[in-house]
Design a protein around this motif. Structure first.
Motif, short mmCIF file in Angstrom:
data_model
loop_
_atom_site.label_atom_id
_atom_site.label_comp_id
_atom_site.label_asym_id
_atom_site.label_seq_id
_atom_site.Cartn_x
_atom_site.Cartn_y
_atom_site.Cartn_z
N TYR A 1 0.80 -1.24 -0.13
CA TYR A 1 -0.17 -0.18 -0.10
C TYR A 1 0.87 1.28 0.11
O TYR A 1 1.95 1.18 0.50
N PHE A 2 0.34 2.45 -0.33
CA PHE A 2 0.77 3.59 -0.26
C PHE A 2 0.02 4.50 0.70
O PHE A 2 -0.99 4.88 0.50
N ILE A 3 0.90 4.49 1.77
CA ILE A 3 0.32 5.28 3.01
C ILE A 3 0.55 6.81 2.90
O ILE A 3 1.69 7.29 2.70
N ILE A 4 -0.28 7.46 3.31
CA ILE A 4 -0.57 8.87 3.21
C ILE A 4 -0.80 9.45 4.76
O ILE A 4 -1.94 9.37 5.16
N LEU A 5 0.07 10.17 5.29
CA LEU A 5 -0.28 10.68 6.62
C LEU A 5 0.07 12.26 6.55
O LEU A 5 1.02 12.90 6.72
N PRO A 6 -0.95 12.91 6.68
CA PRO A 6 -1.01 14.55 6.41
C PRO A 6 -0.90 14.94 7.90
O PRO A 6 -1.35 14.53 8.94
N ASP A 7 -0.25 16.12 7.92
CA ASP A 7 -0.53 17.25 9.08
C ASP A 7 -1.75 18.13 8.72
O ASP A 7 -1.86 18.60 7.70
N ASP A 8 -2.83 17.92 9.77
CA ASP A 8 -4.02 18.68 9.23
C ASP A 8 -3.61 20.30 9.41
O ASP A 8 -2.63 20.59 10.07
N ILE A 9 -4.60 21.11 8.87
CA ILE A 9 -4.32 22.47 9.02
C ILE A 9 -4.60 22.59 10.58
O ILE A 9 -5.14 22.04 11.13
N GLY A 10 -3.48 23.60 10.97
CA GLY A 10 -3.41 23.70 12.50
C GLY A 10 -2.62 22.83 13.29
O GLY A 10 -2.45 23.11 14.70
N HIS A 11 -2.02 22.07 12.58
CA HIS A 11 -1.12 20.92 13.29
C HIS A 11 0.11 20.59 12.60
O HIS A 11 0.24 20.79 11.38
N GLY A 12 1.04 20.35 13.41
CA GLY A 12 2.47 19.82 12.74
C GLY A 12 3.22 20.97 12.05
O GLY A 12 3.18 22.18 12.47
N GLN A 13 3.65 20.51 10.99
CA GLN A 13 4.20 21.44 10.09
C GLN A 13 3.23 22.01 9.18
O GLN A 13 3.75 22.97 8.06
N SER A 14 2.04 21.91 8.97
CA SER A 14 1.11 22.54 8.10
C SER A 14 0.84 24.13 8.79
O SER A 14 1.08 24.37 9.94
N SER A 15 0.15 24.87 8.08
CA SER A 15 -0.14 26.03 8.39
C SER A 15 -0.97 26.31 9.58
O SER A 15 -1.96 25.41 9.80
#
Length: 367
Positions: free
Chosen positions: A114-128
């Protein structure tokens, strides 16, 4: 009585699962570094939020594992979107109790398949997020904004279909938003640790108390603080610990008065999120309510909650009613055991991996 090593391991788990209904900003990324993740960032120009506010540039950071595969028609057919909880980030589900169970060769979410995608949501982690500089001038995002931005992120990544969306806590709620907003985009849905109804009752009360506790701290200074409002953050953090914990595991972890007090002292001493970031992500659920459209969800759903989840307590009886409104949904309530971790059971994959394995087999597309 737990050994010191076992007690340390359990403490680490509870710390990693305590903040706001999922994983904390201190989720143990270092212990997950053995996974060969690839970093990525997309930039969404003039992103318009549901409030009508816009951001000139919304940055979304993400991690990936594995390689996308395209079928004969050219569509990606092995992408899995993993959505973290409130206060978490792209590293949250790299927690070994999740990743080391699922991502391994032959595992349910084997990264060789599988191709696993783990986002930083808006307001979290390295996202805006507000702490980037805009503070309370940052748009008041909600789950609809988060899901729409995830869809736009996937578009830039050239991922036009998902084999599975698996979301924990906030990510669980976003999974319901996803399928109602983009029906047919995913083959299967696995929402873990949430309810598909408006955030109300004790759940909203405690979120609101956390928000107001920060705002009423004089140090917050109407968001114009020069140092973090420590007392307000401590109140919010305390509520979050209570909401995310389970009585059985806390009793085992701290079987004496001294151990309990030492746990609290360590918990309060650890780094906390920025005050405005916490206010924003606690409030992002304010208008969440997928319940009016549940009958439209025809995608197969595996929905799992645990019986010791303080945030989504089974005695409300909501899940049993709501699951009947979705034609291809199954609800599983995990009974309390030595393996469950309250709300954080959503990350303890060994507890529910067999249900997920069966679900993946059932929803596999025939050649």
């Amino acid at each position: 009585m737990f050994s010191s090593a076992a007690r340390f391991a359990l403490a680490a788990l509870l710390f990693s699962c305590a903040v706001a209904f999922c994983q904390t900003n201190t989720a143990p990324a270092a212990t997950a570094s053995h996974w060969p993740t690839q970093d990525g960032t997309v930039s969404l120009a003039n992103f318009r939020f549901g409030t009508g506010e816009t951001l000139n540039e919304l940055k979304l950071h993400y991690l990936t594992l594995g390689t996308p595969h395209r079928n004969a028609a050219g569509h990606v057919d092995n992408a899995i979107l993993l959505l973290h909880g409130t206060g978490g980030n792209a590293h949250s589900l790299l927690n070994p109790i999740f990743s080391d169970v699922l991502f391994v060769p032959g595992g349910v979410l084997d990264i060789q398949k599988y191709f696993i995608i783990l986002p930083d949501d808006i307001g979290h982690g390295q996202s805006s997020k507000p702490s980037d500089g805009l503070r309370t001038h940052f748009p008041a995002y909600d789950y609809d904004d988060m899901v729409r931005s995830q869809h736009m992120m996937l578009d830039q990544m050239k991922v036009d279909h998902l084999r599975l969306i698996l979301g924990t806590s906030m990510g669980c709620m976003q999974t319901f938003v996803w399928v109602e907003t983009y029906p047919g985009f995913a083959d299967a849905l696995a929402p873990f640790a949430c309810l598909p109804v408006q955030i109300a009752g004790r759940n909203r009360m405690m979120r609101y108390m956390g928000i107001q506790g920060i705002k009423l701290d004089p140090a917050w200074n109407n968001c114009d603080y020069t140092t973090e409002p420590v007392q307000g953050l401590r109140l919010a953090d305390t509520l979050i610990l209570v909401m995310g914990s389970s009585p059985l595991q806390m009793q085992k972890l701290a079987p004496t008065r001294e151990a309990a007090e030492q746990f609290v002292d360590r918990y309060w001493a650890r780094p906390t999120p920025d005050a405005n970031d916490m206010i924003y992500y606690l409030n992002a659920s304010r208008n969440y309510d997928p319940s009016p459209r549940l009958e439209t969800i025809t995608t197969p759903v595996l929905w799992i909650n645990s019986a010791d989840d303080y945030i989504n307590p089974p005695e409300l009886g909501i899940a049993e009613k709501m699951v009947k409104r979705m034609p291809h949904a199954r609800f599983v309530l995990i009974p309390i055991s030595d393996q469950t971790r309250g709300h954080g059971t959503h990350t303890a994959a060994a507890v529910w991996k067999n249900y997920l394995a069966e679900f993946m087999q059932q929803t596999e597309r025939k050649p």
